[in-house]
Design a protein around this motif. Structure first.
Motif, PDB file in Angstrom:
ATOM      1  N   TYR A 380     -43.397  -0.511   1.738  1.00 44.57           N
ATOM      2  CA  TYR A 380     -43.875   0.477   0.771  1.00 44.57           C
ATOM      3  C   TYR A 380     -44.846   1.436   1.437  1.00 44.57           C
ATOM      4  O   TYR A 380     -45.902   1.013   1.918  1.00 44.57           O
ATOM      5  N   GLN A 381     -44.511   2.702   1.453  1.00 44.59           N
ATOM      6  CA  GLN A 381     -45.456   3.710   1.939  1.00 44.59           C
ATOM      7  C   GLN A 381     -46.695   3.743   1.047  1.00 44.59           C
ATOM      8  O   GLN A 381     -47.823   3.888   1.524  1.00 44.59           O
ATOM      9  N   SER A 382     -46.498   3.590  -0.255  1.00 42.93           N
ATOM     10  CA  SER A 382     -47.608   3.696  -1.201  1.00 42.93           C
ATOM     11  C   SER A 382     -48.633   2.573  -1.034  1.00 42.93           C
ATOM     12  O   SER A 382     -49.803   2.740  -1.388  1.00 42.93           O
ATOM     13  N   GLN A 383     -48.241   1.432  -0.479  1.00 45.52           N
ATOM     14  CA  GLN A 383     -49.172   0.315  -0.356  1.00 45.52           C
ATOM     15  C   GLN A 383     -50.162   0.530   0.786  1.00 45.52           C
ATOM     16  O   GLN A 383     -51.179  -0.185   0.880  1.00 45.52           O
ATOM     17  N   ILE A 384     -49.895   1.510   1.645  1.00 41.76           N
ATOM     18  CA  ILE A 384     -50.847   1.811   2.718  1.00 41.76           C
ATOM     19  C   ILE A 384     -52.172   2.307   2.143  1.00 41.76           C
ATOM     20  O   ILE A 384     -53.238   2.054   2.707  1.00 41.76           O
ATOM     21  N   VAL A 385     -52.123   3.009   1.013  1.00 44.07           N
ATOM     22  CA  VAL A 385     -53.352   3.584   0.450  1.00 44.07           C
ATOM     23  C   VAL A 385     -54.356   2.499   0.063  1.00 44.07           C
ATOM     24  O   VAL A 385     -55.505   2.521   0.521  1.00 44.07           O
ATOM     25  N   GLN A 409     -51.743 -12.486   2.619  1.00 45.39           N
ATOM     26  CA  GLN A 409     -51.152 -13.031   1.392  1.00 45.39           C
ATOM     27  C   GLN A 409     -51.055 -11.947   0.324  1.00 45.39           C
ATOM     28  O   GLN A 409     -50.022 -11.824  -0.355  1.00 45.39           O
ATOM     29  N   TRP A 410     -52.135 -11.176   0.154  1.00 42.43           N
ATOM     30  CA  TRP A 410     -52.098 -10.078  -0.824  1.00 42.43           C
ATOM     31  C   TRP A 410     -50.983  -9.095  -0.486  1.00 42.43           C
ATOM     32  O   TRP A 410     -50.226  -8.662  -1.371  1.00 42.43           O
ATOM     33  N   TYR A 411     -50.865  -8.743   0.791  1.00 41.93           N
ATOM     34  CA  TYR A 411     -49.865  -7.746   1.185  1.00 41.93           C
ATOM     35  C   TYR A 411     -48.454  -8.225   0.860  1.00 41.93           C
ATOM     36  O   TYR A 411     -47.659  -7.493   0.255  1.00 41.93           O
ATOM     37  N   TRP A 412     -48.149  -9.477   1.224  1.00 42.93           N
ATOM     38  CA  TRP A 412     -46.789  -9.961   0.994  1.00 42.93           C
ATOM     39  C   TRP A 412     -46.496 -10.171  -0.480  1.00 42.93           C
ATOM     40  O   TRP A 412     -45.359 -10.025  -0.924  1.00 42.93           O
ATOM     41  N   ASN A 413     -47.492 -10.469  -1.299  1.00 45.36           N
ATOM     42  CA  ASN A 413     -47.271 -10.549  -2.739  1.00 45.36           C
ATOM     43  C   ASN A 413     -46.918  -9.179  -3.298  1.00 45.36           C
ATOM     44  O   ASN A 413     -46.076  -9.067  -4.197  1.00 45.36           O
ATOM     45  N   GLY A 414     -47.546  -8.135  -2.769  1.00 45.75           N
ATOM     46  CA  GLY A 414     -47.182  -6.789  -3.198  1.00 45.75           C
ATOM     47  C   GLY A 414     -45.764  -6.433  -2.807  1.00 45.75           C
ATOM     48  O   GLY A 414     -45.027  -5.799  -3.571  1.00 45.75           O
ATOM     49  N   VAL A 415     -45.354  -6.879  -1.609  1.00 46.87           N
ATOM     50  CA  VAL A 415     -44.011  -6.566  -1.110  1.00 46.87           C
ATOM     51  C   VAL A 415     -42.945  -7.364  -1.863  1.00 46.87           C
ATOM     52  O   VAL A 415     -41.983  -6.805  -2.403  1.00 46.87           O
ATOM     53  N   PHE A 416     -43.087  -8.680  -1.896  1.00 44.10           N
ATOM     54  CA  PHE A 416     -42.049  -9.517  -2.497  1.00 44.10           C
ATOM     55  C   PHE A 416     -42.121  -9.522  -4.018  1.00 44.10           C
ATOM     56  O   PHE A 416     -41.143  -9.868  -4.686  1.00 44.10           O
ATOM     57  N   GLU A 418     -42.495  -6.726  -5.332  1.00 44.24           N
ATOM     58  CA  GLU A 418     -41.942  -5.379  -5.497  1.00 44.24           C
ATOM     59  C   GLU A 418     -42.773  -4.571  -6.503  1.00 44.24           C
ATOM     60  O   GLU A 418     -42.260  -3.986  -7.448  1.00 44.24           O
ATOM     61  N   LEU A 419     -44.080  -4.543  -6.215  1.00 44.76           N
ATOM     62  CA  LEU A 419     -45.040  -3.959  -7.154  1.00 44.76           C
ATOM     63  C   LEU A 419     -45.397  -2.511  -6.853  1.00 44.76           C
ATOM     64  O   LEU A 419     -46.037  -1.858  -7.671  1.00 44.76           O
ATOM     65  N   TYR A 420     -45.016  -2.021  -5.692  1.00 47.47           N
ATOM     66  CA  TYR A 420     -45.456  -0.684  -5.303  1.00 47.47           C
ATOM     67  C   TYR A 420     -44.313   0.331  -5.275  1.00 47.47           C
ATOM     68  O   TYR A 420     -44.348   1.290  -4.528  1.00 47.47           O
ATOM     69  N   GLY A 421     -43.322   0.120  -6.126  1.00 45.80           N
ATOM     70  CA  GLY A 421     -42.185   1.034  -6.147  1.00 45.80           C
ATOM     71  C   GLY A 421     -42.414   2.287  -6.955  1.00 45.80           C
ATOM     72  O   GLY A 421     -41.959   3.361  -6.605  1.00 45.80           O
ATOM     73  N   LEU A 465     -33.344   0.130   1.085  1.00 48.22           N
ATOM     74  CA  LEU A 465     -34.078   0.649  -0.068  1.00 48.22           C
ATOM     75  C   LEU A 465     -35.014  -0.409  -0.633  1.00 48.22           C
ATOM     76  O   LEU A 465     -35.996  -0.096  -1.297  1.00 48.22           O
ATOM     77  N   SER A 466     -34.707  -1.649  -0.372  1.00 47.29           N
ATOM     78  CA  SER A 466     -35.485  -2.756  -0.921  1.00 47.29           C
ATOM     79  C   SER A 466     -36.669  -3.069  -0.013  1.00 47.29           C
ATOM     80  O   SER A 466     -36.505  -3.351   1.180  1.00 47.29           O
ATOM     81  N   ALA A 467     -37.862  -3.042  -0.598  1.00 48.90           N
ATOM     82  CA  ALA A 467     -39.062  -3.405   0.162  1.00 48.90           C
ATOM     83  C   ALA A 467     -38.983  -4.860   0.605  1.00 48.90           C
ATOM     84  O   ALA A 467     -39.380  -5.211   1.730  1.00 48.90           O
TER      85      ALA A 467
END
Length: 635
Positions: A380-385, A409-416, A418-421, A465-467
């Motif tokens: 997710y590009q948006s999760q960099i912010v 752990q926080w980062y991978w929870n956001g990725v898997f 799929e919260l930053y789409g 397309l899938s994070a």
């Protein structure tokens, strides 16, 4: 604002252009330079000459809270001290083109259809303009700066308009005099009376005035005038709706204009100049792997940077309100939404710009640590912010292992999860507030506590397309996956040196030959990171065959012993026994379980393995698949 915030009235085209010249009507500094090409200018003039509508313009009355630095329309006198009465939000290209062609009195710099910069004077061919069989655009003629048209490699002069007399003889009307008909006609009368052609030409000239020139003189332009009480956000939203011909306006452009009014060059901060490397270039080059021009921050935008800054500023405001005794809904929200960007004071920008830049650089290091090296592979590009803002906030504390484990752990929870789409503003602000607190033994952030990964999701991840798809690939490399051929782990030197990408384990062609569908063999379960050369070895054939090739070796590729090869396969969470038996369906079941354990370990929680289906139908397929599905349905 209550009620209507604008007025719509017709205005004389000539008066609008004169206001551009005087400086009464100027541009906000966020407007980009005038770039219209020769053909578009001709088309615009042709439409006006026939009194056709060319669209409304939009202005913003000055004197309100929206304080943009103004600049004159391109080509207008820059020394004028006139304070603008209004700023032109929409219609810049049209009004600038018309001002330069009709009122400025100087040659126009434009671009040909072949993208060549040229200088042009524009004329109306009087006879062609009055010919109903002739396209009006063909009657609009552009000539070089010396007003002489040449052909045959400049050997032959086909039209010489270098003198006023030549213009009269050729019946070519200069558009630079379209609003000065009286002067032109007096000169024309004098010239034709001298050469004895007045009686012959005057009926044509009189008709040309009535049918063409009068259209310019009487042309009325619809003007939507926004009131001075219009908010910054409204200006941005309105501009996005009307600006269909160019790059959409973003908050950075508006903030740039507002800071310019205070004497600060935000654009220079971001883009730099010939003497200074701007922040954008510094981020692009940050933590870039050897031999690469760009790093993982290559697509961090200026609004991303402002968003991170806004998180700090709005948190300061919230803390100040709390200190003043305010509670609950009285406390201002911490946010990085567009309104917050537009309200970001220059003082706050200067206070946090260096700290936030360091946060983005730390984010690049963090992502590389997770084996995410390319923007192409970024979940997710948006999760960099929020990542950058959090790392900017905690500083060097991110280097401690306990903190780093929580951040991972926080980062991978956001990725898997799929919260930053999409619709991520609230998520970003929440993570910015909750994660640093968690690192100090506060409550678990909602991104971690509320996220659930479904075991069956592994079967439906089929595209980049899938994070989560990208996340699995990075996790495998982070956990020590080794290349089938070389046995090397995928650090950044191997990743780029060996052109590593994600490839099928049971090759696509083998799956097709054995009757399996793309929905099955394209799933992430059947994919893993491999080098380009390794993929060439295994491509198209059964695993039993390509494993034998790896074990036998070639003159260019040393043999790999079965025991060592099995160990390499295990680093990819592949059961060597199943792969050696070409047991595709059993392999899928087994590897799904192994990948699920990997994801659970990364997220720090168990996945959902129940049988309650997720709402909706899987639609993760490429464009060709979507089109084929629609075509078959229609048939």
């Amino acid at each position: 604002m209550a009620g209507s915030a604008f007025e719509t009235n017709p205005h004389s085209l000539q008066k609008l252009l004169e206001q551009c010249k005087s400086g009464e009507l100027q541009l906000p500094d966020f407007q980009r330079s005038w770039v219209w090409d020769e053909d578009r200018i001709k088309s615009l003039i042709a439409s006006l000459s026939r009194a056709f509508p060319v669209g409304a313009i939009m202005t913003l009355k000055t004197g309100g809270d929206v304080n943009f630095k103004p600049r004159t329309v391109e080509g207008a006198p820059t020394g004028a001290s006139t304070t603008p009465q209004a700023l032109l939000l929409d219609g810049q290209q049209r009004l600038t083109s018309l001002y330069q062609v009709t009122l400025r009195g100087q040659v126009v710099e434009t671009v040909t259809p072949k993208n060549k910069r040229v200088k042009r004077w524009f004329y109306i061919d009087i006879l062609k303009a009055l010919d109903p069989e002739c396209s009006r655009e063909d009657a609009i003629v552009g000539v070089p700066e010396d007003r002489i048209l040449r052909e045959n490699f400049n050997k032959d002069v086909v039209l010489d308009l270098s003198t006023r007399e030549n213009e009269f003889d050729a019946l070519m009307y200069p558009l630079s005099m379209v609003f000065d008909w009286n002067t032109w006609q007096m000169q024309f009368i004098s010239h034709t009376q001298t050469d004895g052609t007045f009686a012959e030409h005057w009926p044509t000239i009189s008709r040309f005035h009535d049918e063409v020139i009068q259209n310019f003189a009487s042309y009325q332009v619809p003007v939507i005038a926004l009131g001075k009480d219009t908010s910054k956000e409204a200006v941005c939203l309105v501009f996005e709706k009307v600006n269909t011909g160019g790059k959409p306006l973003d908050a950075f452009e508006l903030v740039t204009a507002m800071y310019a009014a205070e004497g600060h060059e935000l654009r220079k901060d971001w883009y730099g100049d010939t003497a200074t490397k701007g922040r954008h270039r510094r981020l692009v080059e940050a933590v870039r792997p050897p031999g690469q021009d760009t790093g993982i921050l290559a697509q961090v935008g200026n609004t991303d940077f402002l968003q991170a800054l806004s998180l700090f500023h709005t948190r300061d405001r919230r803390r100040e309100a709390a200190a003043a005794g305010k509670q609950g809904k009285e406390l201002p929200a911490v946010t990085g939404n567009r309104q917050a960007l537009l309200n970001l004071p220059l003082a706050a920008y200067k206070k946090y710009e260096t700290q936030v830049e360091h946060g983005f650089v730390r984010a690049a290091k963090f992502l590389n640590m997770l084996h995410i090296y390319r923007v192409f592979d970024l979940p997710y590009q948006s999760q960099i912010v929020p990542l950058a803002a959090i790392l900017a906030d905690i500083g060097e504390a991110w280097e401690f292992e306990a903190n780093r484990q929580k951040l991972v752990q926080w980062y991978w929870n956001g990725v898997f999860g799929e919260l930053y789409g999409s619709a991520v503003d609230t998520r970003i602000a929440r993570d910015f507030m909750e994660v640093p607190s968690w690192l100090k033994d506060g409550p678990v952030p909602s991104t971690v506590s509320e996220t659930i990964f479904r075991a069956d999701r592994l079967k439906t991840m089929r595209m980049r397309l899938s994070a989560a798809y990208k996340g699995v690939n990075s996790l495998l490399m982070k956990e020590g996956a080794e290349d089938f051929r070389s046995g090397q782990k995928f650090d950044h030197s191997v990743f780029f040196g060996e052109a590593v990408d994600i490839h099928h384990i049971f090759p696509k062609q083998w799956c097709i030959n054995n009757g399996y569908k793309p929905d099955v063999y394209d799933a992430i379960i059947n994919k893993t990171p491999l080098s380009y050369r390794t993929n060439r070895i295994i491509g198209g054939i059964a695993p039993t065959s390509y494993l034998k090739k790896l074990e036998t070796g070639t003159p260019d590729t040393p043999a790999i012993g079965p025991t060592r090869l099995d160990a390499i396969l295990s680093t990819h969470l592949i059961d060597p026994t199943l792969l050696r038996a070409d047991a595709f369906e059993m392999f899928l079941v087994d590897r799904q379980k192994r990948l699920l354990l990997l994801i659970e370990q990364a997220m720090g929680k168990k996945a959902y393995a129940g049988d309650v289906a997720e709402e909706g139908e899987d639609d993760e397929q490429d464009e060709d698949g979507v089109e084929a599905e629609k075509t078959m349905a229609a048939a």
